[in-house]
Design a protein around this motif. Sequence first.
Motif, short mmCIF file in Angstrom:
data_model
loop_
_atom_site.label_atom_id
_atom_site.label_comp_id
_atom_site.label_asym_id
_atom_site.label_seq_id
_atom_site.Cartn_x
_atom_site.Cartn_y
_atom_site.Cartn_z
N ILE A 530 0.71 -1.24 -0.01
CA ILE A 530 0.10 0.01 0.08
C ILE A 530 0.90 1.13 -0.01
O ILE A 530 1.88 1.41 0.90
N ILE A 531 0.75 2.19 -1.03
CA ILE A 531 1.18 3.34 -1.15
C ILE A 531 0.61 4.37 -0.41
O ILE A 531 -0.72 4.56 -1.20
N ARG A 532 1.00 5.38 0.36
CA ARG A 532 0.41 6.31 0.92
C ARG A 532 0.99 7.72 0.61
O ARG A 532 2.27 7.77 1.03
N ASP A 533 0.21 8.75 0.21
CA ASP A 533 0.76 10.21 -0.04
C ASP A 533 1.02 10.81 1.38
O ASP A 533 -0.03 11.24 2.05
N ILE A 534 2.33 10.99 1.86
CA ILE A 534 2.35 11.51 3.36
C ILE A 534 3.16 12.83 3.17
O ILE A 534 3.54 13.56 4.04
N THR A 535 3.12 13.70 1.94
CA THR A 535 3.59 14.80 1.69
C THR A 535 3.23 16.01 2.74
O THR A 535 4.02 16.62 3.24
N GLU A 536 1.78 16.10 2.71
CA GLU A 536 1.12 17.00 3.52
C GLU A 536 1.59 16.93 5.00
O GLU A 536 1.69 17.73 5.88
N ARG A 537 1.51 15.48 5.25
CA ARG A 537 2.08 15.18 6.71
C ARG A 537 3.37 15.48 6.99
O ARG A 537 3.87 15.88 8.19
N ARG A 538 4.10 15.22 6.28
CA ARG A 538 5.48 15.44 6.28
C ARG A 538 5.71 17.10 6.40
O ARG A 538 6.71 17.48 7.29
N ARG A 539 5.09 17.91 5.52
CA ARG A 539 5.15 19.21 5.74
C ARG A 539 4.63 19.68 7.19
O ARG A 539 5.21 20.55 7.77
N ALA A 540 3.37 19.05 7.69
CA ALA A 540 2.98 19.35 8.90
C ALA A 540 4.14 18.81 9.98
O ALA A 540 4.12 19.62 11.02
N GLU A 541 4.70 17.79 9.76
CA GLU A 541 5.57 17.41 10.81
C GLU A 541 6.89 18.42 10.79
O GLU A 541 7.25 18.59 12.17
N GLU A 542 7.16 18.81 9.66
CA GLU A 542 8.28 19.89 9.65
C GLU A 542 7.92 21.17 10.28
O GLU A 542 8.68 21.68 11.16
N ALA A 543 6.64 21.35 10.13
CA ALA A 543 6.24 22.72 10.83
C ALA A 543 6.10 22.22 12.27
O ALA A 543 6.24 23.26 13.25
N ILE A 544 5.69 21.18 12.58
CA ILE A 544 5.55 20.84 14.29
C ILE A 544 6.85 20.80 14.69
O ILE A 544 7.10 21.27 15.73
#
Length: 781
Positions: A530-544
């Motif tokens: 299963i491939i999941r797009d986590i681009t937004e999550r990574r951006r959010a993690e970076e912001a966090i």
Amino acid sequence: MRTAEPERAAHERTAALLAENEALRRENAALQSVKDALQESEGRYRRLFEDDLTGDVIAALDGRILACNAAFARIFGFALREEALGTDIRDLFEDPGDLDRVIARLRREGKVENEGRTRKRRDGTRIHVVENVVGRFSADGELIEIQGYIYDDSERKRAEKTLQENMEWYRQALDNPIIGYAHCEIVVDAAGKPVDYIYLEVNRAFEQFTGRAREDVLNRKVTEILAPEEAAGIIALYGNVALTGGSTTFQYPVPTLSKWFEVTAFSSQRGHVTTFFTDITERKRAEKALRESEERYRRLFEDDLTGDFLTALDGRILACNPAFARIFGFASIEDALDTNIGDLYEDAGDRDRLLARLRKEGKVENEGRVRKRRDGTRIHVVENMVGRFSADGELIETQGYVYDDSERKRAEEALRESEERFRAVLENSLDAAYRRNLQADRYDYISPVIREILGFAPEEMAAMDIEGVMDRIHPDDRPPVETKLNAAAASGKGFLVYRFLTKAGEYRWLEDHFTVTLDPGGRPLFRSGIIRDITERRRAEEAIRHHATELARIHRDLESAHREANLYLDILTHDIGNTENVANLYAELLADFVEGEAAVYVASLKRSIAKSIEILGTVSKIRQIHTGPPALRPTDLDAVIRAEIDHFPDIRLSYEGVPRQALADDLLPEVFTNLIGNAVKHGGPGVTVTVRVEAAEGGFVRVTVADTGRGVPGDQKEEIFHRYEKKQRGVGEGLGLYLVQILIDRYGGRIWVEDRVPGHPAAGAAFVFLLREAGGVPARP
């Protein structure tokens, strides 16, 4: 006389005509007999031609097939023999030039006998056939047609090839320690009949299987090693092989060894035999057990599971077994007999169509149908039907074998629905499912959502080989991805996080959970995941992370400010405390020297100083609470309450309780000091206070401090514990209840206020709180 002569001549002529007519009649009868015989013979030979299992064919010299039988059509893959007529027989030759060579041989020799050749079926499949070909010639000796008689020899050819491969394997296995080997010389009597054989060579496996050492066997006769009755059969078999030069494979028991052997024997030199054999004792035992098991299950199948029945053409059920009666809902076999089978069909026309097929094909195999039980319930069955025919080919009865397939059909439908739901989930998911064929180096499947994630259509992703995929992974991420993919071949699963270059030319972060399917040899076959797009999550993690860094800085600043504030507070508390103690001392000295109105002022001054001291004490306790996590321990609740009651000797105070151990610390007495003091302060003269302790659910102790004072109005019951925080107070007001609340929270409990008399707020208040009970701690006697 003249009259008599013409009459005689007429009579003679008539007699001659009658004799001639009789001769013609007999000749016609003979001709008719010959004609009938010829028709019978022609029909017999036609049936022989049409029913022959050998493929019979007649072809013109240009290759056109003029006639053939059904066997020829079947051998060469025609659905009907009519399809074969008119086609060019060269299309069935692997080498079209073979026809010219066959014609040349027929002109020269007249026939070609038993020749093996490779031919082609209609679909191009190669088969091996054995052909007999005969030429048909004109009166002047000219070849005019070709007659062929062909049978499919493919299975024998494959068996022959297998035998050759086996012989090669046996040769290589001569020194195999798990295959017995013996080379023997046959001993014959005066008549040339085999009577014994001598061991010339054996291998280690021979010793292991027979328990006879090599030196004890070599150059000795088998009759010296085995009992004559055991040796007789194998002597005959080996002798036949050695004297004929043939080969054989057989299984042979040796009772004295309590063993079975599977033996392959062949002769490469007349009078000698070479054998390979394996111990199949366990296999024979297993086969016996398997046969017994198979027989048991076969009987179970025939007697219980399969519904067998016999019907007349008009549909009457003539015979059936118990399974048939059970499947179709009859109480007994007798109940089913004389019932019309048509009553069990959903469509009555099915019966006529079935009879038509049986007349044409003779049988109907493994067909699924919907049938009706006796009560009208629809069931799905699988049928095998066979026609029974009279001597003249008339269908007279039908035999059926049926089993109830309803559950499998329902399961199949459920499985299909489940598969459709599963596919719908996959194809509508925001994550992309995939399966990559590692042998073919391509994606077998990838969800359509991949287009939204990466911009590539599923077919575009399917066309990417592994190099194409790796080229789109960010260079910094490739080494760990390759390392984890290699490791997953051993572990069978993996988890990847990497950046992938989309079709639009931007990198997106992907999370890939996958498993690896291996073949029995450990070779990777498929990778599914299963491939999941986590681009937004990574951006959010970076912001966090950025925010956390900023919070850490702020926290350090706050800690510094907190330490500084505590320092100031410590200084203020210490200095103000000393000042108040001095002020209180002077107030007490002053009280001894003043009277009247001045004495009243001094008393008020002392009360204010005492209140200030009380406030400083409460603040110090609150600071003590906030300095670190509590060190809770089992505390004797009864002892704490009784000690606090002793501090209030001037009020009416009752205690209703049971001994309990609660989890608390040394500040627990402050709860009772503040609650009882609060009741006395707000209750006025004559107030009565009751303290009650009782068990509660969930491992808690319930404590109630009730008073007969003026109570707490309903709209203030929630905010009474928060007046200090909300500044709805005078100097120091509400601080005691605030201290009580944070202590109860500290102990993992809860506090609230109720009416002492439910529904009558003015009749007094009841402060109720829960404390966690200390399990396993002995109660105070």
